[in-house]
Write an enzyme that holds these catalytic residues in place. Structure first.
Site, PDB file in Angstrom:
ATOM      1  N   GLU A 119       0.867  -1.239  -0.052  1.00 44.84           N
ATOM      2  CA  GLU A 119      -0.099  -0.029   0.087  1.00 44.84           C
ATOM      3  C   GLU A 119       0.907   1.453  -0.064  1.00 44.84           C
ATOM      4  O   GLU A 119       0.401   2.406  -0.398  1.00 44.84           O
ATOM      5  CB  GLU A 119      -0.917   0.021   1.199  1.00 44.84           C
ATOM      6  CG  GLU A 119      -1.948  -1.028   1.086  1.00 44.84           C
ATOM      7  CD  GLU A 119      -1.738  -2.233   1.750  1.00 44.84           C
ATOM      8  OE1 GLU A 119      -0.421  -2.574   1.914  1.00 44.84           O
ATOM      9  OE2 GLU A 119      -2.660  -2.950   1.728  1.00 44.84           O
TER      10      GLU A 119
ATOM     11  N   PHE B 203     -11.646  -7.151  14.025  1.00 44.04           N
ATOM     12  CA  PHE B 203     -10.744  -7.734  12.965  1.00 44.04           C
ATOM     13  C   PHE B 203     -10.103  -6.504  12.125  1.00 44.04           C
ATOM     14  O   PHE B 203     -11.067  -5.787  11.221  1.00 44.04           O
ATOM     15  CB  PHE B 203     -11.159  -8.645  12.389  1.00 44.04           C
ATOM     16  CG  PHE B 203      -9.733  -9.447  11.286  1.00 44.04           C
ATOM     17  CD1 PHE B 203      -8.727  -9.784  11.881  1.00 44.04           C
ATOM     18  CD2 PHE B 203     -10.214  -9.173   9.903  1.00 44.04           C
ATOM     19  CE1 PHE B 203      -7.914 -10.183  10.733  1.00 44.04           C
ATOM     20  CE2 PHE B 203      -9.141  -9.798   9.071  1.00 44.04           C
ATOM     21  CZ  PHE B 203      -8.068 -10.255   9.531  1.00 44.04           C
ATOM     22  N   GLN B 204      -8.937  -6.145  11.866  1.00 45.47           N
ATOM     23  CA  GLN B 204      -8.366  -5.283  10.968  1.00 45.47           C
ATOM     24  C   GLN B 204      -9.110  -3.866  11.203  1.00 45.47           C
ATOM     25  O   GLN B 204      -9.289  -3.113  10.157  1.00 45.47           O
ATOM     26  CB  GLN B 204      -8.588  -5.629   9.499  1.00 45.47           C
ATOM     27  CG  GLN B 204      -7.574  -6.919   8.912  1.00 45.47           C
ATOM     28  CD  GLN B 204      -7.451  -7.204   7.424  1.00 45.47           C
ATOM     29  OE1 GLN B 204      -8.521  -6.869   6.861  1.00 45.47           O
ATOM     30  NE2 GLN B 204      -6.319  -7.973   7.274  1.00 45.47           N
TER      31      GLN B 204
ATOM     32  N   LYS C 197     -17.484  -0.452   6.145  1.00 41.98           N
ATOM     33  CA  LYS C 197     -18.032  -1.240   5.142  1.00 41.98           C
ATOM     34  C   LYS C 197     -19.495  -1.067   4.976  1.00 41.98           C
ATOM     35  O   LYS C 197     -19.955  -1.228   3.690  1.00 41.98           O
ATOM     36  CB  LYS C 197     -17.613  -2.941   5.571  1.00 41.98           C
ATOM     37  CG  LYS C 197     -18.178  -3.809   4.412  1.00 41.98           C
ATOM     38  CD  LYS C 197     -17.845  -5.216   4.816  1.00 41.98           C
ATOM     39  CE  LYS C 197     -18.336  -6.553   4.116  1.00 41.98           C
ATOM     40  NZ  LYS C 197     -17.533  -6.357   2.639  1.00 41.98           N
TER      41      LYS C 197
ATOM     42  N   MET D  79      24.668   8.446   1.680  1.00 42.79           N
ATOM     43  CA  MET D  79      24.666   9.681   2.495  1.00 42.79           C
ATOM     44  C   MET D  79      24.889   9.662   3.972  1.00 42.79           C
ATOM     45  O   MET D  79      25.755  10.578   4.444  1.00 42.79           O
ATOM     46  CB  MET D  79      23.148  10.402   2.185  1.00 42.79           C
ATOM     47  CG  MET D  79      22.973  11.853   2.544  1.00 42.79           C
ATOM     48  SD  MET D  79      24.379  12.800   2.011  1.00 42.79           S
ATOM     49  CE  MET D  79      23.502  13.524   0.629  1.00 42.79           C
TER      50      MET D  79
END
Lengths: 561, 162
Positions: A49, A111-112, A161, A475
């Protein structure tokens, strides 16, 4: 007409002219994905993502439009945070849709479930949790307005949802009104007149332009101002390309790795016309000693940028393009005939700095990274869209690729986000299918989002990746060499994959150059290939980026090669 | 530059999460909040936040700009430096032994506050006033014995021209 939330979302996205969404599906966004497949909107399936947000960001920077991404709840949402913070720091317009657990489960540690609105509050321009399907269309419309107007930035919308799958009677929202949101586009004319006076009377002026000029599409007006008033121009990293890198008035980039002449100018000049910049610490060095002799005219659309870090003589809140246009019209009414002679001494001084302390390196037996960028510049005639990762690769790209146009240098300036370049290149390539898009990378940062190679392959995107491979996190190693007695703690990266084989494993073309004479043939072959290509350049391991201003030092005190 | 007390009056959308945006702005940018009070205005869609912060002039200018940048912030006023009325309110539970009861009631009378609860060993007082009055009454009650105290932040409004 009865529509589900997901269907309403598609309606609004179409109205907003969205043609591409970068995303990754999951449980609570299946309804949205189901509807998405029925539209003409192109979905680009990323591999992580974070890649979706960077790709939407690259798409926005290359096209000047709002980038869009769609991910699921929980880990899908948290994975977007680095991308969102990147876009926020660089003021890039994107809209991020995250799925959320059904409203009745919010707060139950479902959940999630994660409070992504809470998490992203400090790194979005604004964010929303949609609680009722009835509010969805209005909120999405607001989000696009907020993301793309004023000082742009990312806006996140969290979609439970049940909001997506509830059916309601849909009426398209009427005119959207944001009563408290009203960016100032038109500048105060009194301040503009004061600026004209300062510009006319200055003996040693410079223009300092940044990302705000890119975002407002004000490059033409800026160039006109510089030419009309014979004023040399420097840019922050974010501004590169708004003024042609081949123009005689071009000073090069300013700041920690700016050119000698640009940094010296800031110390000597009597006027800085700062446009679309925010005087970041990487530009000013020690703020008390920055531009000690200069009056500063500061043009920016965001009032918080003005007087945040340094005092300003003439603050001008306004859109850069509009303001520069008005400034040019006012200057047209003035007699500027003697400016050419008046500025000669100043420009001669700058030429002298340029000829005595140019950007330089010596190409010997081992490939120098700067040489690779110079060759790349030559072969692409300076017209490629360049994305970068972060670190030495980014600075060499900024120094040695002389950008001619805005929207061609796509880099994570504010956040300094490694792993940005490849997904951003994917987004840029989708926005500009006919352009050559090159990601200039280091061997360290390319590995941070290397999985997006599969995305490039899946959609046949001929993105070119130039790896400056020094087997170090270069760097940080440079700082350790210069300021920590060469104690290379944690920066050795001898165990990288074989990038040529890795390219092949993804189905791309892999090429390698180990000697200076191989650089040009490899670049020629790679750039002309219709495939995704990784070009691995084995470069001098301990090359440093110069000039360098040590952190916290005055900007005129540079370490030179 | 020296830090001074600034009273800010902020009109915001009356929505969940708005206070968190403002508190987050202050903590994220290292500004301080001395006191804070929030309630709905006469328009149920709008809340007023009255906030006291310690800052020098450039910082308070930046605070006001940053607040204004939040999408849910409608207006930001600074009251300090102009003509305004301010009040705080406190509920003070003070120990009330028989021999001190008269004294407490005398203080209540002088400060024009109210006794809102009374028991065997305590009085609970309701006090409103500006900061000076609050400090004064607390100083007088301390030796008598304060059991508990609950105080609001400052609320304030501009004075209208006469």
């Amino acid at each position: 007409m009865k529509l589900t939330g997901a269907q309403i979302l598609m309606e609004v996205l179409k109205e907003e002219g969205v043609d591409t969404i970068f995303g990754f599906p999951g449980g609570v966004v299946i309804d949205i994905y189901d509807e998405l497949a029925k539209t003409d909107i192109r979905h680009i399936l990323v591999r992580h993502e974070q890649g979706a947000v960077h790709a939407a960001d690259g798409y926005a920077r290359a096209s000047g439009r709002v980038g869009v991404c769609l991910v699921t709840s929980g880990p899908g949402a948290t994975n977007t945070v680095t991308g969102i913070a990147t876009a926020y720091m660089d003021s890039i317009p994107i809209v991020i849709f995250t799925g959320q657990v059904p409203t009745q489960l919010i707060g139950n540690d479902a959940f999630q479930e994660v409070d992504i609105v809470g998490i992203t509050r400090p790194c979005t321009k604004h964010n929303y949790l949609v609680k009722r399907t009835e509010d969805l269309a209005r909120i999405v419309k607001e989000a696009f307005i907020i993301a793309g107007s004023g000082r742009p930035g990312p806006v996140l919308i969290d979609l439970p949802k049940d909001v997506s799958n509830t059916k309601i009677i849909y009426k398209a929202p009427k005119k959207i009104e944001l009563k408290a949101y009203n960016p100032t586009y038109n500048p105060n004319m009194k301040q503009l007149h004061r600026a004209v006076k300062l510009i006319k009377n200055a003996k040693k002026p410079i223009i300092f332009a940044g990302g705000g000029v890119v975002l407002s599409k004000g490059s033409k007006e800026l160039t006109e101002l510089a030419h009309k008033t014979r004023t040399p121009v420097t840019c922050s990293l974010m501004g590169l390309g708004v003024f042609p890198g081949t123009d005689p008035l071009w000073l090069g980039m300013i700041g920690m790795h700016g050119t000698y002449r640009a940094n010296m100018c800031s110390g000597e000049c009597d006027l800085i016309v700062a446009v679309g910049v925010r005087f970041d610490d990487r530009v000013t060095g020690k703020t008390d000693t920055f531009a000690p002799n200069a009056k500063i005219v500061h043009i920016d659309i965001d009032p918080t940028s003005i007087r945040k870090n340094i005092p300003v003589a003439v603050p001008i809140v306004g859109d850069c393009k509009i303001t520069l246009g008005l400034l040019n019209r006012l200057l047209d009414k003035e007699d500027l005939g003697d400016l050419k002679t008046k500025r000669k001494k100043w420009l001669d001084q700058i030429d002298q700095w340029k000829s005595t302390k140019p950007l330089a390196y010596k190409q010997e037996d081992i490939i120098k990274p700067q040489y690779v960028i110079e060759k790349l510049y030559e072969l692409t005639k300076g017209s490629a869209i360049i994305t970068t990762e972060v670190g030495q690769n980014q600075m060499w790209a900024a120094q040695y690729y002389h950008f001619k146009k805005p929207n061609h240098f796509i880099t994570s300036g504010g956040l300094g986000c490694m792993g940005f370049g490849l997904p951003a290149a994917i987004g840029a390539q989708l926005a500009c299918p006919d352009k050559l898009v090159v990601d200039i990378a280091g061997d360290g940062s390319i590995q941070m989002n290397i999985q997006e190679m599969a995305t490039a392959e899946q959609y046949n995107l001929p993105v070119k990746i130039v790896i400056l491979n020094n087997q170090y996190l270069g760097m940080v190693r440079q700082w350790q060499e210069l300021f920590y007695d060469k104690r290379y703690s944690g920066t050795g990266m001898e165990h990288a994959p074989d990038f040529v084989k890795l390219a092949e494993a993804y189905g791309a073309l892999g090429l390698r150059a180990t000697k200076p004479e191989e650089v040009e043939p490899v670049l020629r072959k790679g750039l002309s290939s219709p495939k995704t290509v990784i070009m691995d350049f084995v470069v001098e391991r301990e090359e440093c980026v110069y000039p360098m201003v040590p952190a916290g030092a005055p900007i005129t005190e540079m370490l030179l090669a | 530059m020296t830090e001074q007390k600034h009273i800010l009056s902020i009109l915001v959308d009356n929505q969940p999460g708005v206070l968190s945006r403002i508190a987050g702005l202050f903590s994220g940018r290292g500004y301080n909040i001395e006191s804070l009070s929030v309630a709905e205005t006469i328009d149920p869609l709008v809340s007023r936040i009255t906030m006291v912060t310690m800052a020098d002039t450039p910082v308070v200018e930046q605070i006001m700009k940053q607040l204004h940048k939040l999408i849910n912030v409608i207006k930001v006023y600074e009251l300090t430096g102009s003509s305004y009325v301010q009040r705080e309110m406190a509920l003070i539970k003070v120990q009330a032994r028989p021999e001190r009861r008269a004294e407490i009631l005398r203080i209540v009378d002088i400060f024009r506050c109210k006794v809102v609860d009374v028991g065997q060993g305590h009085y609970t007082l309701e006090v409103t006033g500006d900061e000076g009055k609050m400090d004064a009454i607390l100083n007088l009650l301390k030796p008598i014995g304060i059991k508990e105290i609950a105080k609001t932040g400052i609320i304030a409004l501009f004075r209208e021209p006469k």
